[in-house]
Design an enzyme around this catalytic site. Structure first.
Site, short mmCIF file in Angstrom:
data_model
loop_
_atom_site.label_atom_id
_atom_site.label_comp_id
_atom_site.label_asym_id
_atom_site.label_seq_id
_atom_site.Cartn_x
_atom_site.Cartn_y
_atom_site.Cartn_z
N CYS A 118 0.94 -1.19 -0.04
CA CYS A 118 0.16 0.10 0.03
C CYS A 118 0.86 1.27 0.01
O CYS A 118 0.28 2.34 -0.13
CB CYS A 118 -0.89 -0.04 1.30
SG CYS A 118 -1.94 -1.48 1.05
N HIS A 249 -3.20 6.84 3.51
CA HIS A 249 -3.73 5.50 2.99
C HIS A 249 -4.91 5.06 3.71
O HIS A 249 -5.07 5.09 4.95
CB HIS A 249 -2.63 4.42 3.12
CG HIS A 249 -2.92 3.14 2.89
ND1 HIS A 249 -3.56 2.59 1.67
CD2 HIS A 249 -2.82 1.89 3.67
CE1 HIS A 249 -4.07 1.48 1.89
NE2 HIS A 249 -3.33 1.05 2.99
N ASN A 279 -10.14 -1.10 1.20
CA ASN A 279 -8.87 -0.94 0.85
C ASN A 279 -8.24 -1.14 -0.60
O ASN A 279 -8.32 -2.16 -0.96
CB ASN A 279 -7.95 -1.71 2.01
CG ASN A 279 -6.51 -1.46 1.81
OD1 ASN A 279 -5.94 -0.79 0.99
ND2 ASN A 279 -5.74 -2.02 3.03
O1 UT7 Z 1 -3.33 -1.68 4.12
C1 UT7 Z 1 -2.21 -2.46 4.20
C2 UT7 Z 1 -2.25 -2.72 5.79
N1 UT7 Z 1 -3.40 -3.43 6.28
C3 UT7 Z 1 -4.07 -2.89 7.28
O2 UT7 Z 1 -3.67 -1.98 8.01
C4 UT7 Z 1 -5.17 -3.78 7.88
C5 UT7 Z 1 -4.79 -3.76 9.47
N2 UT7 Z 1 -5.77 -4.61 10.13
C6 UT7 Z 1 -7.22 -4.46 10.32
O3 UT7 Z 1 -7.55 -3.54 9.63
C7 UT7 Z 1 -7.50 -5.31 11.21
O4 UT7 Z 1 -6.88 -6.07 11.99
C8 UT7 Z 1 -8.81 -6.30 10.54
C9 UT7 Z 1 -9.80 -5.58 10.09
C10 UT7 Z 1 -8.18 -6.74 9.35
C11 UT7 Z 1 -9.35 -7.28 11.74
O5 UT7 Z 1 -9.97 -6.59 12.48
P1 UT7 Z 1 -9.54 -6.87 14.14
O6 UT7 Z 1 -10.42 -6.32 15.09
O7 UT7 Z 1 -8.02 -7.05 14.11
O8 UT7 Z 1 -10.18 -8.48 14.24
P2 UT7 Z 1 -9.25 -9.88 14.49
O9 UT7 Z 1 -8.49 -10.19 13.15
O10 UT7 Z 1 -8.39 -9.73 15.81
O11 UT7 Z 1 -10.36 -11.01 14.51
C12 UT7 Z 1 -11.27 -10.75 15.66
C13 UT7 Z 1 -12.45 -11.71 15.44
C14 UT7 Z 1 -11.90 -13.34 15.22
O12 UT7 Z 1 -12.78 -14.17 15.68
P3 UT7 Z 1 -12.46 -14.66 17.24
O13 UT7 Z 1 -11.01 -15.51 17.06
O14 UT7 Z 1 -12.27 -13.50 18.21
O15 UT7 Z 1 -13.42 -15.65 17.54
C15 UT7 Z 1 -11.99 -13.29 13.92
O16 UT7 Z 1 -12.12 -14.86 13.38
O17 UT7 Z 1 -13.14 -11.63 14.34
C16 UT7 Z 1 -13.29 -12.55 13.66
N3 UT7 Z 1 -13.41 -12.12 12.15
C17 UT7 Z 1 -14.46 -12.01 11.51
N4 UT7 Z 1 -15.80 -11.84 12.06
C18 UT7 Z 1 -16.87 -11.57 11.05
C19 UT7 Z 1 -12.44 -11.74 11.20
N5 UT7 Z 1 -12.99 -11.31 9.87
C20 UT7 Z 1 -14.21 -11.36 10.11
C21 UT7 Z 1 -15.45 -11.13 9.24
N6 UT7 Z 1 -16.41 -11.23 9.70
N7 UT7 Z 1 -15.04 -10.83 8.15
#
Ligand code: UT7
Length: 322
Positions: A118, A249, A279
């Site tokens: 990105c 970004h 994104n």
């Molecule tokens: O542009 C390049 C750089 N990229 C970024 O900057 C992305 C940075 N990361 C993020 O924006 C966030 O980490 C995400 C949006 C990708 C994820 O959010 P998060 O609050 O960090 O969630 P997580 O990955 O810690 O997951 C929390 C929970 C998990 O379930 P459990 O283990 O707590 O039961 C995931 O399995 O949310 C679950 N989960 C979802 N649930 C519903 C992950 N994706 C989804 C989804 N729908 N699409």
């Protein structure tokens, strides 16, 4: 950090192209264990655009590039260089920028691609700025373009809901006004974290696939980006609270909100469009720049900071006097 000396370099024009097809969060509910509520509250995204099967990275890039040339009021024949920043090039080789050069008929221009996640379009901007300020080039077309469909795993709810397709572009030219110019720029990488976001081959798959350790990326960005920007501002002779506008970004509204809090800067001094596009990786900064310019959000004399972060992990910043 580098102060940009030499000839002054300005943004001469901007453009974008967004593919027609829209995919909303509700569309994902039909085939994934996810919800509109989860996606919007965790990311800020409401919908994203998806390129058609016939549209490739070069097609999106060409349209955004042509729009930027028109906005700048220069012809393709006046370009010295075209750089396409992308993580989803048409082919490994040749570069997508060469294809776009042919499509635009930019007969005097060289061409290369930048792959820096990105941070790609910011990286392309800084290298172009360096070339113009040192007198190598006069007019450079920088394009960020992404066509994610083929590299996304549509069964992986942690990635496919995040990304969208699109392209943005800017023409960078030698400025005839000493006060309108890029002032400083910096690129940084932490290659020990190269495995946090990858597009790579995997057993059992025909084409490379995007994987991201989202929460680790989130932590990395929240930890490193504010300090990086404070340091960048400091070395550039300003403080974050004095920045008139931020071109950021678009990865996650929670990252953007947290960044402004940590910097002690006003979150009103930016434009976000995550809700519309998701994104778009290397395209995101360029699309955001175009929408910022077209909305008249940057005024003459403003100090503008650009920043991006992404796979690598890579980080970058630019300071512009508008
Ligand atoms: O542009 C390049 C750089 N990229 C970024 O900057 C992305 C940075 N990361 C993020 O924006 C966030 O980490 C995400 C949006 C990708 C994820 O959010 P998060 O609050 O960090 O969630 P997580 O990955 O810690 O997951 C929390 C929970 C998990 O379930 P459990 O283990 O707590 O039961 C995931 O399995 O949310 C679950 N989960 C979802 N649930 C519903 C992950 N994706 C989804 C989804 N729908 N699409």
């Amino acid at each position: 950090m580098t102060m940009i000396n030499g000839y002054p370099v300005k943004i001469a024009g901007t453009g974008k192209y967004i593919p027609e097809k829209i995919m909303t969060n509700f569309d994902f509910e039909k085939f994934l264990d996810t919800s509109n509520e989860w996606i919007e509250s965790r990311t800020g995204i409401k919908k994203r655009h998806i390129a058609s099967k016939e549209e490739r990275c070069s097609d999106l890039a060409f349209k955004a590039g042509a729009a930027a040339l028109e906005d700048a009021g220069i012809s393709a024949g006046e370009l010295d260089l075209i750089v396409v920043a992308t993580d989803t090039p048409d082919t490994y080789c040749p570069c997508t920028a060469a294809k776009v050069q042919g499509m635009l008929g930019a007969e005097k221009a060289g061409a290369y691609d930048v792959i820096a996640g990105c941070t790609g379009s910011l990286t392309a901007m800084l290298t172009a700025i360096g070339g113009i300020s040192s007198g190598v080039w006069n007019n450079v077309l920088v394009i960020g373009s992404e066509d994610f469909a083929e590299v996304l795993d549509w069964n992986d709810r942690s990635t496919c809901i995040l990304f969208g397709d699109g392209a943005g572009a800017c023409v960078l030219s030698r400025s005839d006004d000493e006060n309108v110019r890029f002032i400083s720029g910096e690129l940084l990488a932490d290659g020990k974290k190269y495995d946090l976001i990858t597009i790579d081959k995997e057993d059992g798959r025909d084409s490379p696939v995007l994987r991201m350790k989202g929460s680790e990326v989130f932590r990395f960005v929240n930890t490193h980006l504010p300090a990086f920007l404070k340091d960048f501002c400091d070395k550039s002779g300003i403080i974050p609270a004095d920045v008139d506008f931020w071109v950021l970004h678009q990865a996650n509204t929670r990252i953007i909100d947290g960044l402004f809090k940590r910097l002690g800067a006003s979150s009103e001094r930016t434009l976000t469009n995550l809700e519309n596009y998701g994104n778009t990786s290397a395209a995101s900064l360029m699309i955001t720049l175009d929408e910022t310019m077209k909305a008249g959000r940057i005024k003459s004399g403003d100090k503008v900071v650009f920043t991006a972060f992404g796979a690598g992990m890579t980080l970058g910043a630019l300071l512009y006097a508008a």
